[in-house]
Design an enzyme around this catalytic site. Structure first.
Site, PDB file in Angstrom:
ATOM      1  N   ASP A  13       0.813  -1.229   0.000  1.00  0.00           N
ATOM      2  CA  ASP A  13       0.000   0.000   0.000  1.00  0.00           C
ATOM      3  C   ASP A  13       0.838   1.266   0.000  1.00  0.00           C
ATOM      4  O   ASP A  13       0.458   2.292   0.565  1.00  0.00           O
ATOM      5  CB  ASP A  13      -0.961   0.019   1.207  1.00  0.00           C
ATOM      6  CG  ASP A  13      -1.884  -1.184   1.202  1.00  0.00           C
ATOM      7  OD1 ASP A  13      -2.246  -1.635   0.114  1.00  0.00           O
ATOM      8  OD2 ASP A  13      -2.231  -1.662   2.305  1.00  0.00           O
ATOM      9  N   LYS A  16       1.811   1.984  -5.197  1.00  0.00           N
ATOM     10  CA  LYS A  16       2.320   1.377  -6.443  1.00  0.00           C
ATOM     11  C   LYS A  16       1.374   1.624  -7.606  1.00  0.00           C
ATOM     12  O   LYS A  16       1.811   1.869  -8.731  1.00  0.00           O
ATOM     13  CB  LYS A  16       2.510  -0.147  -6.249  1.00  0.00           C
ATOM     14  CG  LYS A  16       3.542  -0.502  -5.185  1.00  0.00           C
ATOM     15  CD  LYS A  16       3.587  -2.004  -4.948  1.00  0.00           C
ATOM     16  CE  LYS A  16       2.338  -2.561  -4.320  1.00  0.00           C
ATOM     17  NZ  LYS A  16       2.080  -2.132  -2.936  1.00  0.00           N
ATOM     18  N   GLY A  40      -4.499  -4.411  -3.709  1.00  0.00           N
ATOM     19  CA  GLY A  40      -5.522  -3.404  -3.965  1.00  0.00           C
ATOM     20  C   GLY A  40      -4.792  -2.153  -4.410  1.00  0.00           C
ATOM     21  O   GLY A  40      -4.100  -1.528  -3.611  1.00  0.00           O
ATOM     22  N   HIS A  41      -4.861  -1.836  -5.678  1.00  0.00           N
ATOM     23  CA  HIS A  41      -4.096  -0.713  -6.221  1.00  0.00           C
ATOM     24  C   HIS A  41      -5.064   0.371  -6.685  1.00  0.00           C
ATOM     25  O   HIS A  41      -5.971   0.112  -7.466  1.00  0.00           O
ATOM     26  CB  HIS A  41      -3.223  -1.179  -7.384  1.00  0.00           C
ATOM     27  CG  HIS A  41      -2.154  -2.153  -6.944  1.00  0.00           C
ATOM     28  ND1 HIS A  41      -1.208  -2.658  -7.792  1.00  0.00           N
ATOM     29  CD2 HIS A  41      -1.899  -2.693  -5.734  1.00  0.00           C
ATOM     30  CE1 HIS A  41      -0.402  -3.470  -7.116  1.00  0.00           C
ATOM     31  NE2 HIS A  41      -0.809  -3.514  -5.876  1.00  0.00           N
ATOM     32  N   GLN A 219       1.999  -6.097  -3.237  1.00  0.00           N
ATOM     33  CA  GLN A 219       2.453  -6.246  -1.848  1.00  0.00           C
ATOM     34  C   GLN A 219       3.723  -5.419  -1.598  1.00  0.00           C
ATOM     35  O   GLN A 219       3.984  -4.486  -2.323  1.00  0.00           O
ATOM     36  CB  GLN A 219       2.662  -7.734  -1.499  1.00  0.00           C
ATOM     37  CG  GLN A 219       1.369  -8.524  -1.337  1.00  0.00           C
ATOM     38  CD  GLN A 219       0.742  -8.963  -2.639  1.00  0.00           C
ATOM     39  OE1 GLN A 219       1.402  -9.549  -3.489  1.00  0.00           O
ATOM     40  NE2 GLN A 219      -0.527  -8.697  -2.823  1.00  0.00           N
TER      41      GLN A 219
HETATM   42  P1  GDP Z   1      -0.763   0.235  -3.565  1.00  0.00           P
HETATM   43  O1  GDP Z   1      -1.348  -1.024  -3.043  1.00  0.00           O
HETATM   44  O2  GDP Z   1       0.710   0.327  -3.314  1.00  0.00           O
HETATM   45  O3  GDP Z   1      -1.098   0.503  -5.006  1.00  0.00           O
HETATM   46  O4  GDP Z   1      -1.430   1.417  -2.706  1.00  0.00           O
HETATM   47  P2  GDP Z   1      -3.008   1.572  -2.380  1.00  0.00           P
HETATM   48  O5  GDP Z   1      -3.696   2.051  -3.600  1.00  0.00           O
HETATM   49  O6  GDP Z   1      -3.523   0.357  -1.704  1.00  0.00           O
HETATM   50  O7  GDP Z   1      -2.943   2.668  -1.239  1.00  0.00           O
HETATM   51  C1  GDP Z   1      -2.433   3.936  -1.478  1.00  0.00           C
HETATM   52  C2  GDP Z   1      -3.549   4.977  -1.208  1.00  0.00           C
HETATM   53  O8  GDP Z   1      -2.996   6.263  -1.118  1.00  0.00           O
HETATM   54  C3  GDP Z   1      -4.568   5.058  -2.328  1.00  0.00           C
HETATM   55  O9  GDP Z   1      -5.800   5.401  -1.791  1.00  0.00           O
HETATM   56  C4  GDP Z   1      -4.038   6.205  -3.212  1.00  0.00           C
HETATM   57  O10 GDP Z   1      -5.046   6.867  -3.947  1.00  0.00           O
HETATM   58  C5  GDP Z   1      -3.468   7.103  -2.153  1.00  0.00           C
HETATM   59  N1  GDP Z   1      -2.299   7.901  -2.578  1.00  0.00           N
HETATM   60  C6  GDP Z   1      -1.277   7.554  -3.406  1.00  0.00           C
HETATM   61  N2  GDP Z   1      -0.344   8.531  -3.442  1.00  0.00           N
HETATM   62  C7  GDP Z   1      -0.792   9.496  -2.621  1.00  0.00           C
HETATM   63  C8  GDP Z   1      -0.264  10.764  -2.214  1.00  0.00           C
HETATM   64  O11 GDP Z   1       0.825  11.179  -2.596  1.00  0.00           O
HETATM   65  N3  GDP Z   1      -1.000  11.496  -1.314  1.00  0.00           N
HETATM   66  C9  GDP Z   1      -2.203  11.062  -0.837  1.00  0.00           C
HETATM   67  N4  GDP Z   1      -2.850  11.836   0.018  1.00  0.00           N
HETATM   68  N5  GDP Z   1      -2.732   9.890  -1.211  1.00  0.00           N
HETATM   69  C10 GDP Z   1      -2.030   9.112  -2.080  1.00  0.00           C
HETATM   70  P1  IMO Z   2      -0.885  -4.254  -2.213  1.00  0.00           P
HETATM   71  O1  IMO Z   2      -0.445  -4.790  -3.547  1.00  0.00           O
HETATM   72  C1  IMO Z   2      -1.013  -4.648   2.112  1.00  0.00           C
HETATM   73  C2  IMO Z   2      -1.067  -8.728   3.724  1.00  0.00           C
HETATM   74  C3  IMO Z   2      -2.331  -9.165   4.427  1.00  0.00           C
HETATM   75  C4  IMO Z   2      -1.744 -10.138   5.453  1.00  0.00           C
HETATM   76  C5  IMO Z   2      -0.608 -10.807   4.677  1.00  0.00           C
HETATM   77  C6  IMO Z   2      -0.979 -12.153   4.069  1.00  0.00           C
HETATM   78  O2  IMO Z   2      -2.170  -3.522  -2.232  1.00  0.00           O
HETATM   79  O3  IMO Z   2       0.226  -3.487  -1.564  1.00  0.00           O
HETATM   80  P2  IMO Z   2      -2.455 -12.881   1.986  1.00  0.00           P
HETATM   81  O4  IMO Z   2      -3.923 -12.655   1.706  1.00  0.00           O
HETATM   82  O5  IMO Z   2      -1.549 -12.324   0.950  1.00  0.00           O
HETATM   83  O6  IMO Z   2      -2.157 -14.302   2.305  1.00  0.00           O
HETATM   84  O7  IMO Z   2      -2.198 -12.050   3.350  1.00  0.00           O
HETATM   85  O8  IMO Z   2      -0.259  -9.899   3.648  1.00  0.00           O
HETATM   86  N1  IMO Z   2      -1.246  -8.226   2.349  1.00  0.00           N
HETATM   87  C7  IMO Z   2      -1.192  -6.932   2.003  1.00  0.00           C
HETATM   88  N2  IMO Z   2      -1.041  -5.831   2.773  1.00  0.00           N
HETATM   89  N3  IMO Z   2      -1.088  -4.539   0.771  1.00  0.00           N
HETATM   90  C8  IMO Z   2      -1.206  -5.633  -0.012  1.00  0.00           C
HETATM   91  O9  IMO Z   2      -1.171  -5.581  -1.341  1.00  0.00           O
HETATM   92  C9  IMO Z   2      -1.302  -6.905   0.611  1.00  0.00           C
HETATM   93  N4  IMO Z   2      -1.455  -8.162   0.152  1.00  0.00           N
HETATM   94  C10 IMO Z   2      -1.398  -8.954   1.229  1.00  0.00           C
HETATM   95  O10 IMO Z   2      -2.976  -8.087   5.057  1.00  0.00           O
HETATM   96  O11 IMO Z   2      -1.174  -9.428   6.516  1.00  0.00           O
HETATM   97 MG    MG Z   3      -2.882  -1.653  -1.801  1.00  0.00          MG
END
Ligand code: GDP
Ligand code: IMO
Ligand code: MG
Length: 418
Positions: A13, A16, A40-41, A219
């Protein structure tokens, strides 16, 4: 950008999805190569928010997208994500990709429930059980899904074993018959048959033709099955080495390794977290950063940026550059802190310990910075307040990789190139 990979440097998170989307305009292909819909991207473009679990974020730019052999693919999720895109898809799926079957989700939940002491807090998407079947050599691959006869044979072989384990070990009643599974999954196979493509070959040809290929990691480094905080990890390899195995290509085809570093740290699920802030600072970061999981909606645990983690991440991944995200979220705090080392007794250590036992004894030693205000309107590095630049330059020096991108908001345009 020929071969560029986007890597989560922390616990996932990091942003990416946003960074992948940002660089996708110059990409010819955008490729996922490990993990599954545990990811979850989020991409925010032109005011619209997209959330992807399985499909690569490059789809927002309308690029050709590929799913490599190292992914575990849930065809029900594929159907849902494709239907949300209303047919705007040019996609290839490697025949070697393993398929998440409905028993994998049940096994994931059953295993988690039955754990006495060590709960992982998985996403319950069937990821671990699917990778376990792959290692045990009883998995069902995409090449089987699209071939009715083979699918039938495989389900015939595997279903009774899974049903017995679910019912006898976990006391979970299996809510589907073998025939129902075959009906549903053979129909999905028929629907997706045309997507079958040797991704290894396509990527190799594209790189030879000097095309730009962007690999979207999922991840984060400390969720790596070998190098993360085992057993609080996922079942695949988020470190940069995972891309070669997950696609079927040589390690030396990757030229750029972009480490995505959130300006603080978050973690979903259980496991060690040395700089965690369970206090008003933590509450502020959760609220200001909207730190709720994209996949499960769980509140993320939050803490300060951790340089021993980052130095270790650099060792595992070999980042050629760093993208800092969510810098704006630190705005409004009284002070900004970053862990520069750990104290263990009277010893100072600068790397992340290899064992969770070791991490337990680590006390972070913090460096403090003046707070700063970021509006999201900054366009150039020099637009950032001096106090924020000091923070960034300190990080750059400590990780020993140049910061090339700074994200100051979720939107595509809220991005500074340095
Ligand atoms: P990922 O799993 O690495 O793709 O990240 P996620 O999408 O799960 O979580 C990142 C969250 O932060 C998302 O809701 C993005 O829209 C948000 N986000 C990304 N970059 C920024 C930033 O620079 N500032 C803020 N406030 N939110 C951001
Ligand atoms: P993105 O790509 C954050 C965490 C789960 C749990 C552990 C194992 O959005 O960064 P799993 O279902 O993979 O067997 O769970 O890994 N986890 C993540 N945490 N971002 C993710 O993906 C994750 N994918 C798995 O919360 O702790
Ligand atoms: Mg994510």
């Amino acid at each position: 950008m020929p071969g560029t990979v986007v890597i989560g440097s922390q616990f996932g998170d990091e942003g990416k999805g946003k960074v992948t989307d940002f660089y996708s305009d110059k990409a010819d292909l955008v490729v996922r190569y490990h993990g599954g819909n545990n990811a979850g991207h989020t991409v925010v473009a032109h005011g619209v928010t997209y959330k992807f679990h399985l499909l690569p974020s490059g789809i927002v730019h309308g690029k050709r997208i590929l799913i490599g052999a190292g992914v575990v693919l849930d065809p029900r999720v594929l159907k849902k994500e494709l239907s949300e895109l209303k047919g705007k898809t040019d996609i290839g799926i490697d025949p070697r990709t393993h398929i998440i079957m409905p028993w994998h989700n049940l096994l994931d939940a059953g295993r988690e429930e039955s754990r006495q002491k060590i709960k992982i807090g998985t996403t319950k998407r069937g990821i671990g059980p699917c990778y376990a079947d792959k290692a045990e050599r009883i998995g069902i691959r995409f090449e089987d899904l699209v071939d009715e006869q083979r699918l039938n044979e495989k389900i015939d072989e595997v279903y009774p074993i899974k049903k017995a384990i679910l019912e006898k070990v976990y006391e979970i009643k299996v809510p589907f018959s073998k025939e129902e599974v075959f009906q549903e999954y053979s129909a999905l196979g028929k629907e997706f048959k045309n997507y079958l493509q040797d991704v290894s070959l396509e990527v190799s040809d594209a790189l030879h033709a000097k095309k730009n290929v962007l690999f979207e990691g999922a991840q984060g480094t400390f969720l790596d099955n070998d190098f993360g905080t085992y057993p609080f990890v996922t079942s695949s390899h988020p470190v940069s080495g995972g891309v070669a195995i997950g696609v079927g290509m040589a390690v030396n085809r990757i030229e750029r390794i972009i480490g995505i570093v959130k300006a603080y740290t978050t973690r979903v699920g259980f496991g060690p977290f040395p700089t965690e802030q369970e206090n008003s600072v933590g509450d502020y970061l959760v609220e200001n950063g909207k730190e709720f999981g994209t996949t499960t909606g769980r509140k993320r645990r939050v803490g300060w940026l951790d340089l021993p983690m980052m130095r270790t991440s650099m060792r595992f991944n070999g980042f050629t550059e760093i993208a800092i995200t969510k810098l704006d979220v630190l705005s409004g705090l009284e002070k900004v802190k970053v862990a520069k080392s750990y104290k263990v007794g009277d010893k100072k250590i600068e790397f992340f310990p290899y064992s969770n036992k070791g991490i337990e004894n680590c006390e972070p030693v913090y460096e403090e910075f003046e707070s700063f205000k970021i509006t999201g309107k900054e366009k150039k590095y020099s637009d950032l307040p001096e106090t924020a630049r000091k923070y960034l330059e300190y990080i750059e020096e400590e990780i020993k990789a140049p910061i090339t991108l700074i994200s100051v908001g979720p939107g595509r345009e809220e991005t500074i190139l340095k």
